[in-house]
Design an enzyme around this catalytic site. Sequence first.
Site, PDB file in Angstrom:
ATOM      1  N   LYS A  79     -16.136  -7.334  -5.462  1.00 22.51           N
ATOM      2  CA  LYS A  79     -15.911  -8.409  -6.437  1.00 22.51           C
ATOM      3  C   LYS A  79     -17.034  -8.593  -7.450  1.00 22.51           C
ATOM      4  O   LYS A  79     -16.911  -9.416  -8.339  1.00 22.51           O
ATOM      5  CB  LYS A  79     -15.745  -9.730  -5.691  1.00 22.51           C
ATOM      6  N   ASP A 129     -15.469   4.295  -7.926  1.00 19.39           N
ATOM      7  CA  ASP A 129     -15.486   4.278  -9.390  1.00 19.39           C
ATOM      8  C   ASP A 129     -16.137   3.016  -9.977  1.00 19.39           C
ATOM      9  O   ASP A 129     -16.997   3.107 -10.850  1.00 19.39           O
ATOM     10  CB  ASP A 129     -14.044   4.430  -9.884  1.00 19.39           C
ATOM     11  N   ASP A 153      -9.962   6.914  -0.600  1.00 26.03           N
ATOM     12  CA  ASP A 153      -8.879   7.393  -1.473  1.00 26.03           C
ATOM     13  C   ASP A 153      -9.116   8.816  -1.983  1.00 26.03           C
ATOM     14  O   ASP A 153      -8.179   9.470  -2.434  1.00 26.03           O
ATOM     15  CB  ASP A 153      -8.741   6.471  -2.690  1.00 26.03           C
ATOM     16  N   ARG A 294      12.337   1.344  10.338  1.00 28.13           N
ATOM     17  CA  ARG A 294      11.210   0.446  10.634  1.00 28.13           C
ATOM     18  C   ARG A 294       9.999   0.794   9.769  1.00 28.13           C
ATOM     19  O   ARG A 294       9.603   1.955   9.696  1.00 28.13           O
ATOM     20  CB  ARG A 294      10.781   0.599  12.097  1.00 28.13           C
ATOM     21  N   HIS A 300      -5.828  -1.725   6.818  1.00 25.88           N
ATOM     22  CA  HIS A 300      -7.270  -1.524   6.944  1.00 25.88           C
ATOM     23  C   HIS A 300      -7.691  -0.808   8.219  1.00 25.88           C
ATOM     24  O   HIS A 300      -8.882  -0.500   8.376  1.00 25.88           O
ATOM     25  CB  HIS A 300      -7.999  -2.871   6.797  1.00 25.88           C
ATOM     26  N   GLN A 302      -7.188   2.059   8.532  1.00 23.33           N
ATOM     27  CA  GLN A 302      -7.605   3.349   7.964  1.00 23.33           C
ATOM     28  C   GLN A 302      -9.089   3.394   7.597  1.00 23.33           C
ATOM     29  O   GLN A 302      -9.658   4.455   7.375  1.00 23.33           O
ATOM     30  CB  GLN A 302      -6.785   3.654   6.700  1.00 23.33           C
ATOM     31  N   ARG A 303      -9.688   2.222   7.464  1.00 23.61           N
ATOM     32  CA  ARG A 303     -11.100   2.179   7.071  1.00 23.61           C
ATOM     33  C   ARG A 303     -12.006   1.782   8.228  1.00 23.61           C
ATOM     34  O   ARG A 303     -13.225   1.787   8.072  1.00 23.61           O
ATOM     35  CB  ARG A 303     -11.298   1.173   5.924  1.00 23.61           C
TER      36      ARG A 303
HETATM   37  O1  F6P Z   1     -10.142   1.909  -2.444  1.00 17.29           O
HETATM   38  C1  F6P Z   1     -10.031   1.793  -1.072  1.00 17.29           C
HETATM   39  C2  F6P Z   1      -8.862   0.934  -0.686  1.00 17.29           C
HETATM   40  O2  F6P Z   1      -8.778   0.884   0.720  1.00 17.29           O
HETATM   41  C3  F6P Z   1      -7.536   1.346  -1.283  1.00 17.29           C
HETATM   42  O3  F6P Z   1      -6.953   2.439  -0.637  1.00 17.29           O
HETATM   43  C4  F6P Z   1      -6.759   0.070  -1.183  1.00 17.29           C
HETATM   44  O4  F6P Z   1      -5.749   0.026  -2.152  1.00 17.29           O
HETATM   45  C5  F6P Z   1      -7.797  -0.976  -1.433  1.00 17.29           C
HETATM   46  O5  F6P Z   1      -9.053  -0.385  -1.157  1.00 17.29           O
HETATM   47  C6  F6P Z   1      -7.635  -2.221  -0.593  1.00 17.29           C
HETATM   48  O6  F6P Z   1      -8.576  -3.161  -0.995  1.00 17.29           O
HETATM   49  P1  F6P Z   1      -8.982  -4.428  -0.138  1.00 17.29           P
HETATM   50  O7  F6P Z   1     -10.014  -4.017   0.840  1.00 17.29           O
HETATM   51  O8  F6P Z   1      -9.494  -5.391  -1.157  1.00 17.29           O
HETATM   52  O9  F6P Z   1      -7.771  -4.937   0.571  1.00 17.29           O
END
Ligand code: F6P
Length: 380
Positions: A79, A129, A153, A294, A300, A302-303
């Site tokens: 942000k 970016d 990404d 379904r 998240h 994924q992260r």
């Molecule tokens: O850029 C990484 C990412 O996980 C994108 O794949 C996804 O669209 C976005 O961030 C989600 O953002 P936030 O963490 O704000 O939900």
Amino acid sequence: METGKKKKIAILTGGGDAPGLNAVIYSLTKTCILKYGYEVIGYRFGYRGLLLNEYKPLTLETISGILHKGGSILCSSNKHNLFDFPLKDENGDFVRDENGNIVKRDVSDVAIENLKKDGVDVLVVLGGDGSLTSARDFSKKGVNVIGVPKTIDNDLKATDVTFGFNTAVNICTEALGRVHTTAESHHRVIIVEVMGRNAGWIALHSGIAGSADVILIPEIPYKLENIVAKIEERDRRGKPFSIIVVSEGAKEEGGSQVINKIVEDSPDAVRLGGIAHKLSYQLEQLIDDEHEVRPVVLGHTQRGGETSPYDRILSARYGSYAAHMIAEGRFGEMVCLKGSEITSIPFDEVIGGQRLVDPNCELIQVARNMGISFGDEPIK
Ligand code: F6P
């Protein structure tokens, strides 16, 4: 830098977190301390920490045991663009203009003052970016900055691979394997929604590795009738279940992306999401009653969690290389991977333009040759 003064390096992690941030922090800090004798600090919550001067020392003790862990021990924020920063009033509410838009201003000089006050010689920005654009802008204002490319990404144009991507692909691939068995048991169609913003890399890689029947990505708009035809074709071949992996940014031919929410004070305000539910509803209207559909949204997950060995190694290489760049006085550049080699590239060549999937690339062909549908062509 004053002669005799120990060089001071500051790290910040900007944007959405990605597995591998801690591994870069670990490798960079260790190389800086052990090989070069530098002092290292980390700003908290990305550029916010730089603005508010919130940081913590990064020492051999404070970074101990973090290499394999996802997230960022420094915390992150998507942000805080200090060059276009939302103004708040005394009540903490956004200041708005006559059209209701948030009023923004450039507060980058406050950050530069903090860097001077803290005696920071070099700032290393781990980001995608947006964060790297600010890194470039700080560099233009005379700050010694080095960038390290982060994002699940994999959409940065100046590097072959960003750290975080491999972990995300592993998580999605595992999820696809898991939904296979349950889809098969119930003769269902399961739609797995993955992240990626406007790039289909995560869907493409995990879809192939996870044996999806249909892969939908932003770069190849789909037609519902082609997806239905693929499900029916599998049915005729004695496979009365199907797995679809859909990238959050995918869209129907002539349609638009599904937006989950707008985060007004974020530089990149659009948050995609919801396509799996939309598609699920649409497909249920079009296929026979035998197959329920379904949606599964990985979001998240994924992260989160542990960083994959590939990302740990890539991140360790990036961190180590960044430390060598500091020692050589090479600033205004981002570390990157070209083929199998770690090198660097000037910020101006990094910023703007996403690295998207080329619909004619080899990997798409590989998938098509294996009978995977992208929803764009009729089933032969
Ligand atoms: O850029 C990484 C990412 O996980 C994108 O794949 C996804 O669209 C976005 O961030 C989600 O953002 P936030 O963490 O704000 O939900």
